[in-house]
Write an enzyme that holds these catalytic residues in place. Structure first.
Site, mmCIF file in Angstrom:
data_model
loop_
_atom_site.group_PDB
_atom_site.id
_atom_site.type_symbol
_atom_site.label_atom_id
_atom_site.label_comp_id
_atom_site.label_asym_id
_atom_site.label_seq_id
_atom_site.Cartn_x
_atom_site.Cartn_y
_atom_site.Cartn_z
ATOM 1 N N GLY A 1 0.826 -1.210 0.000
ATOM 2 C CA GLY A 1 0.000 0.000 0.000
ATOM 3 C C GLY A 1 0.853 1.249 0.000
ATOM 4 O O GLY A 1 1.711 1.416 0.875
ATOM 5 N N GLY A 2 0.618 2.124 -0.961
ATOM 6 C CA GLY A 2 1.396 3.352 -1.078
ATOM 7 C C GLY A 2 0.615 4.587 -0.700
ATOM 8 O O GLY A 2 0.876 5.685 -1.221
ATOM 9 N N GLY A 3 -0.347 4.448 0.220
ATOM 10 C CA GLY A 3 -1.050 5.609 0.751
ATOM 11 C C GLY A 3 -0.259 6.243 1.878
ATOM 12 O O GLY A 3 0.930 5.970 2.055
ATOM 13 N N GLY B 1 0.996 3.623 4.582
ATOM 14 C CA GLY B 1 1.964 2.739 3.945
ATOM 15 C C GLY B 1 3.288 3.432 3.690
ATOM 16 O O GLY B 1 4.363 2.877 3.968
ATOM 17 N N LYS C 1 -10.353 1.109 19.157
ATOM 18 C CA LYS C 1 -9.925 1.961 18.044
ATOM 19 C C LYS C 1 -11.109 2.304 17.153
ATOM 20 O O LYS C 1 -11.221 3.430 16.650
ATOM 21 C CB LYS C 1 -8.836 1.240 17.230
ATOM 22 C CG LYS C 1 -8.417 1.988 15.947
ATOM 23 C CD LYS C 1 -7.764 3.322 16.254
ATOM 24 C CE LYS C 1 -7.447 4.127 14.987
ATOM 25 N NZ LYS C 1 -6.573 3.429 14.049
ATOM 26 N N ASN D 1 -13.478 10.169 12.123
ATOM 27 C CA ASN D 1 -13.386 10.132 10.656
ATOM 28 C C ASN D 1 -14.625 10.694 9.962
ATOM 29 O O ASN D 1 -14.508 11.585 9.111
ATOM 30 C CB ASN D 1 -13.093 8.707 10.183
ATOM 31 C CG ASN D 1 -11.671 8.288 10.474
ATOM 32 O OD1 ASN D 1 -11.004 8.880 11.309
ATOM 33 N ND2 ASN D 1 -11.206 7.257 9.806
ATOM 34 N N ASN E 1 -8.502 17.021 12.737
ATOM 35 C CA ASN E 1 -8.836 16.297 13.969
ATOM 36 C C ASN E 1 -8.847 17.222 15.182
ATOM 37 O O ASN E 1 -9.706 17.116 16.053
ATOM 38 C CB ASN E 1 -7.816 15.174 14.200
ATOM 39 C CG ASN E 1 -7.905 14.072 13.163
ATOM 40 O OD1 ASN E 1 -8.748 14.109 12.274
ATOM 41 N ND2 ASN E 1 -7.034 13.097 13.271
ATOM 42 N N SER F 1 -8.283 10.423 6.873
ATOM 43 C CA SER F 1 -8.319 9.795 5.550
ATOM 44 C C SER F 1 -9.702 9.931 4.915
ATOM 45 O O SER F 1 -9.822 10.095 3.701
ATOM 46 C CB SER F 1 -7.934 8.315 5.653
ATOM 47 O OG SER F 1 -8.811 7.624 6.527
ATOM 48 N N GLU G 1 -14.068 4.900 3.559
ATOM 49 C CA GLU G 1 -14.167 3.639 4.284
ATOM 50 C C GLU G 1 -15.381 3.614 5.225
ATOM 51 O O GLU G 1 -15.423 2.820 6.164
ATOM 52 C CB GLU G 1 -12.892 3.405 5.095
ATOM 53 C CG GLU G 1 -11.664 3.118 4.250
ATOM 54 C CD GLU G 1 -10.452 2.766 5.097
ATOM 55 O OE1 GLU G 1 -10.010 1.603 5.047
ATOM 56 O OE2 GLU G 1 -9.962 3.661 5.803
#
Length: 319
Positions: free
Chosen positions: A7-9, A12, A197, A205, A215, A267, A279
């Site tokens: 994962g390249g987010g 990641g 969590k 979120n 936040n 995110s 998400e």
């Protein structure tokens, strides 16, 4: 030890960049979903803002599955919506005989999908409150330090290679994360921590995404704290109905996350701003499904779910 990050987010890149900078016998590679990012990472490495670039191997998922050199640990940092049956099967192809998979997702439900391709004794779940923002395909900003806890997803299942070997592998990963500058620890069992969590993610979120704030700004807005408390209370009731007890200081922990990641844009907020799917289905949506199955009334959670889905469907502004 060989660690591969999938994962390249933002998360990641953060974990891969900081781990790649460790020179103490640690090998690190990143698996990017696109060839374009793979090529950029192979050429430029990863830059965690404030430091120099760290070089590391970069592959696509198909290349990672085809290579004979398999990792000791595979850190899964993709979004939960990406973990369908086909992707889970691809992850299974990346594993060697001793590879363990550590999942860094926010919500619940993904472990069941992965367990079809990953031996339960080698599947781990993690929670992290590290804040990160991806600046480009190869650059990331560390927006807030946090804590990363992980443990066996099926703690009641004996490790295939025996408990001592599993514990040694866990200690080595903790040591590597410490060397990279992360506050990390093993916590078995992990499910209560995952639920705690989720209490944080289900409040911060969606509300930051709806209100368009960081936040740290969220609890400072007029009326926002009251709404946060309502959502937290509903999510806590669902957690109890599922057989888990929220931490006694769960509310204070939520506010602490807001403080420690004050400058972080969640995110979900970034997804809304950039026109991507969020998400929400795997965070609040999972809570709604659990609430319905157990007869819990959660009107506030249902409302914010619908608001985020409406934002996802909103037409892009005309230029």
């Amino acid at each position: 030890m060989f660690i591969q990050i999938v994962g390249g987010g933002s998360i990641g890149l953060l974990f891969a960049g900081k781990l790649a900078a460790v020179s103490d016998g640690l090998r690190c590679a990143i698996v990017a979903r696109s060839r374009e990012q793979r090529d950029a990472l192979a050429q430029a490495g990863i830059t965690v803002q404030g430091g120099g670039p760290a070089g590391l191997a970069a592959l696509t998922p198909e290349e990672a599955a085809a290579q004979a050199d398999k990792p000791d640990w595979l850190l899964l940092a993709v979004k939960q919506g990406d973990i369908d049956a086909a992707f889970a099967a691809l992850i299974g192809g990346m594993l060697g005989a001793q590879t363990r998979v550590l999942c860094l997702q926010n919500g619940i439900g993904h472990l069941e999908r992965l367990s079809a391709s990953v031996p339960p004794s080698r599947l781990y779940a993690a929670t992290t409150t590290e804040g990160a923002r991806r600046l480009s395909a190869t650059e990331v900003r560390h927006t807030g330090s946090g804590v990363t806890l992980f443990g066996r997803a099926a703690a009641e299942t004996p490790a295939a290679d025996g408990a001592p070997q599993a514990e040694e592998a866990e200690k080595k990963l903790v040591s590597a994360l410490h060397s990279a500058g992360f506050d990390a620890a093993v916590s078995n069992p992990i499910h209560v921590i995952l639920w705690n969590k989720l209490l944080v993610s289900a409040v911060i979120n969606p509300l930051t995404a709806i209100l368009g704030v960081t936040n740290g700004q969220l609890p400072q807005l007029p009326h926002a704290e009251e709404l946060m408390r309502t959502l937290h209370a509903e999510a806590s009731a669902v957690m109890r109905a599922c057989g888990y007890e929220p931490a006694p200081d769960a509310w204070e922990r939520l506010l602490d996350v807001c403080r420690r990641t004050a400058d972080n844009r969640s995110s979900m907020l970034r997804d809304i701003e950039e026109g991507r799917a969020t998400e929400i289905d795997w965070i609040v949506g999972e809570l709604l499904r659990e609430a319905e199955a157990r007869g819990e009334a959660v009107p506030a959670l249902r409302t914010i779910y619908r608001l985020v889905k409406a934002l996802e469907a909103r037409p892009a502004p005309r230029e």
